[in-house]
Every structure is written in structure tokens, then in C-alpha cells.
Design a protein around this motif. Structure first.
Motif, PDB file in Angstrom:
ATOM      1  N   ARG A 148       1.063  -0.994  -0.028  1.00  4.58           N
ATOM      2  CA  ARG A 148      -0.072   0.274   0.054  1.00  4.58           C
ATOM      3  C   ARG A 148       0.666   1.850  -0.028  1.00  4.58           C
ATOM      4  NH1 ARG A 148      -3.935  -2.272   5.123  1.00  4.58           N
ATOM      5  NH2 ARG A 148      -5.404  -3.593   2.597  1.00  4.58           N
ATOM      6  N   VAL A 181      -0.507  -6.521  -2.935  1.00  2.00           N
ATOM      7  CA  VAL A 181      -1.363  -6.470  -1.989  1.00  2.00           C
ATOM      8  C   VAL A 181      -2.610  -7.290  -2.090  1.00  2.00           C
ATOM      9  CG1 VAL A 181      -3.619  -4.557  -1.307  1.00  2.00           C
ATOM     10  CG2 VAL A 181      -1.091  -3.853  -1.503  1.00  2.00           C
ATOM     11  N   GLU A 182      -2.620  -7.555  -3.155  1.00  2.43           N
ATOM     12  CA  GLU A 182      -3.061  -8.294  -4.603  1.00  2.43           C
ATOM     13  C   GLU A 182      -3.321  -9.794  -3.727  1.00  2.43           C
ATOM     14  OE1 GLU A 182      -4.996 -10.517  -8.537  1.00  2.43           O
ATOM     15  OE2 GLU A 182      -4.399  -7.625  -8.151  1.00  2.43           O
ATOM     16  N   ARG A 221       5.258   0.669  -8.955  1.00  4.30           N
ATOM     17  CA  ARG A 221       3.783   0.781  -8.164  1.00  4.30           C
ATOM     18  C   ARG A 221       2.989  -0.721  -8.066  1.00  4.30           C
ATOM     19  NH1 ARG A 221       3.599   5.595  -8.597  1.00  4.30           N
ATOM     20  NH2 ARG A 221       3.516   6.107 -10.737  1.00  4.30           N
ATOM     21  N   MET A 222       3.527  -0.776  -9.343  1.00  3.14           N
ATOM     22  CA  MET A 222       2.817  -2.393  -9.789  1.00  3.14           C
ATOM     23  C   MET A 222       2.799  -3.288  -9.362  1.00  3.14           C
ATOM     24  SD  MET A 222       1.843  -1.549 -13.737  1.00  3.14           S
ATOM     25  CE  MET A 222       3.018  -2.069 -14.299  1.00  3.14           C
ATOM     26  N   MET A 230       1.831   1.593  -4.036  1.00  2.00           N
ATOM     27  CA  MET A 230       1.037   2.534  -4.584  1.00  2.00           C
ATOM     28  C   MET A 230       1.082   3.732  -4.514  1.00  2.00           C
ATOM     29  SD  MET A 230      -1.355  -0.937  -4.020  1.00  2.00           S
ATOM     30  CE  MET A 230      -3.037   0.080  -4.663  1.00  2.00           C
ATOM     31  N   GLN A 231       1.006   4.528  -2.931  1.00  2.00           N
ATOM     32  CA  GLN A 231       1.233   5.628  -2.457  1.00  2.00           C
ATOM     33  C   GLN A 231       2.868   6.464  -2.654  1.00  2.00           C
ATOM     34  OE1 GLN A 231       0.443   6.187   1.459  1.00  2.00           O
ATOM     35  NE2 GLN A 231      -1.873   5.009   1.238  1.00  2.00           N
ATOM     36  N   GLU A 245       1.058  -2.950  -5.935  1.00  2.00           N
ATOM     37  CA  GLU A 245      -0.724  -3.550  -5.807  1.00  2.00           C
ATOM     38  C   GLU A 245      -0.597  -4.662  -5.692  1.00  2.00           C
ATOM     39  OE1 GLU A 245      -3.742  -2.765  -9.130  1.00  2.00           O
ATOM     40  OE2 GLU A 245      -1.901  -1.664  -9.975  1.00  2.00           O
TER      41      GLU A 245
END
Length: 182
Positions: free
Chosen positions: A57, A76-77, A69-70, A60-61, A73
């Protein structure tokens, strides 16, 4: 060099050293107690997933690189899914009969909380590299934990969780090798 910049650089070096030492401790723990002791496996697997989600997270920020960033993400998933799989396993009869009251760990230990703090405190220019360095260490630790428990763990249901999660974590390590940060 200004005093503030010098202090920031020294703090960054101290944080990185602390993360590296923590990573070595985590690897040793994952390779020994976590690979044989069911409670230690549950706690370390849950904390590892929780750390990955929170760090993802942040990435991502804060990440400057689209690849970083990807990747955040994806962490997180994928690690949210891993947390759900662990929760399901802990509710299975095979686990509840052997370990009544077994529950996922929902708090980070001091080491992982410190790693997150280092990411939060990292200067923008250093964030991506620090995140990727932490991810390599964390995923190496998770591979050792899952391999060890899959081979030596005493609960068949949780051995299955460990074995099932291993390919995902190994793919994450390979993906990390393809991400470059300048």
C-alpha cells in the motif's frame, strides 16, 4: 553537505543496516522454528502477508517508478489472497482438531513494524530502492518458511497451504529481479 541532509543520509544507512540484520534474523527463524513448529509457521506466515500488504500500500502511494507501484499493487492483491487462504485453513476441521483456538496473527512484530516505519520515513528519492531491497529479503524469508514447513511441518492442511503459496512467492522473487530502479 548540510547537517540535515547528512543526518538524513546517516539515518537511511542505519535503517538499511537494521533491515538487513532483521532480514538475517528472519531467515534464521524461518529456516528453523518456523519450518517445524506449527504455531511459529502460522504467526510468521500471517505477519509476512500482513507486512507485504501494508508495504505494498505504501508503494502504491509513494513509488516513483510505475514498475514499483504495480509490484506494490500485486503484493496487496496476492498477499491478501494468501491471508484469506490461511484463515480458511485455520477454520478447517483438520487444523481446529489439532490446534483448538488457532487464529491468524493480525499484528506485526517489532522487526516488521520497524521495516514499515523505515519505508514511511524514507526520503522520496530513496523509497523505491528501499522498498525493493526489503521485498527481496522478505520474499527470501517467506520462501524459506514455506519450503521448510512444507517439508517438515506436522499439520497436513497447513503443509498444503505452505506448498501452495510457494510458487507465488517464488514468482514474486523473479519479478523483483526484473525491476530496476535508478
Amino acid at each position: 553537505m548540510s547537517d540535515d541532509k547528512e543526518r538524513g543520509g546517516l539515518k537511511g544507512l542505519a535503517d538499511k543496516a537494521q533491515d538487513m540484520v532483521g532480514g538475517m534474523v528472519g531467515m534464521a527463524s524461518a529456516s528453523t522454528a518456523g519450518s517445524h513448529n506449527t504455531e511459529a509457521f502460522i504467526a510468521n506466515a500471517c505477519m509476512g502477508d500482513l507486512y507485504e500488504v501494508e508495504a505494498g500500500r505504501l508503494a502504491m502511494q509513494r513509488a516513483r517508478s510505475d514498475d514499483v507501484r504495480m509490484f506494490g499493487e500485486m503484493m496487496v492483491e496476492h498477499h491478501t489472497t494468501a491471508m484469506h487462504q490461511m484463515r480458511s485453513a485455520l477454520r478447517s476441521r483438520e487444523v481446529t482438531d489439532a490446534l483448538p483456538g488457532a487464529a491468524p496473527t493480525m499484528e506485526l512484530d517489532d522487526r516488521r513494524a520497524g521495516m514499515l516505519k523505515h519505508l514511511q520515513d524514507a526520503p522520496d528519492d530513496d523509497f523505491d530502492k528501499m522498498y525493493l531491497d526489503q521485498q527481496r529479503m522478505a520474499h527470501q524469508e517467506t520462501v524459506a518458511l514455506h519450503k521448510g514447513y512444507a517439508e517438515h511441518g506436522d499439520n497436513p492442511q497447513l503443509r498444503s497451504v505452505a506448498l501452495g503459496g510457494l510458487p507465488m512467492v517464488e514468482r514474486h522473487l523473479k519479478a523483483l529481479g526484473r525491476i530496476g530502479v535508478h
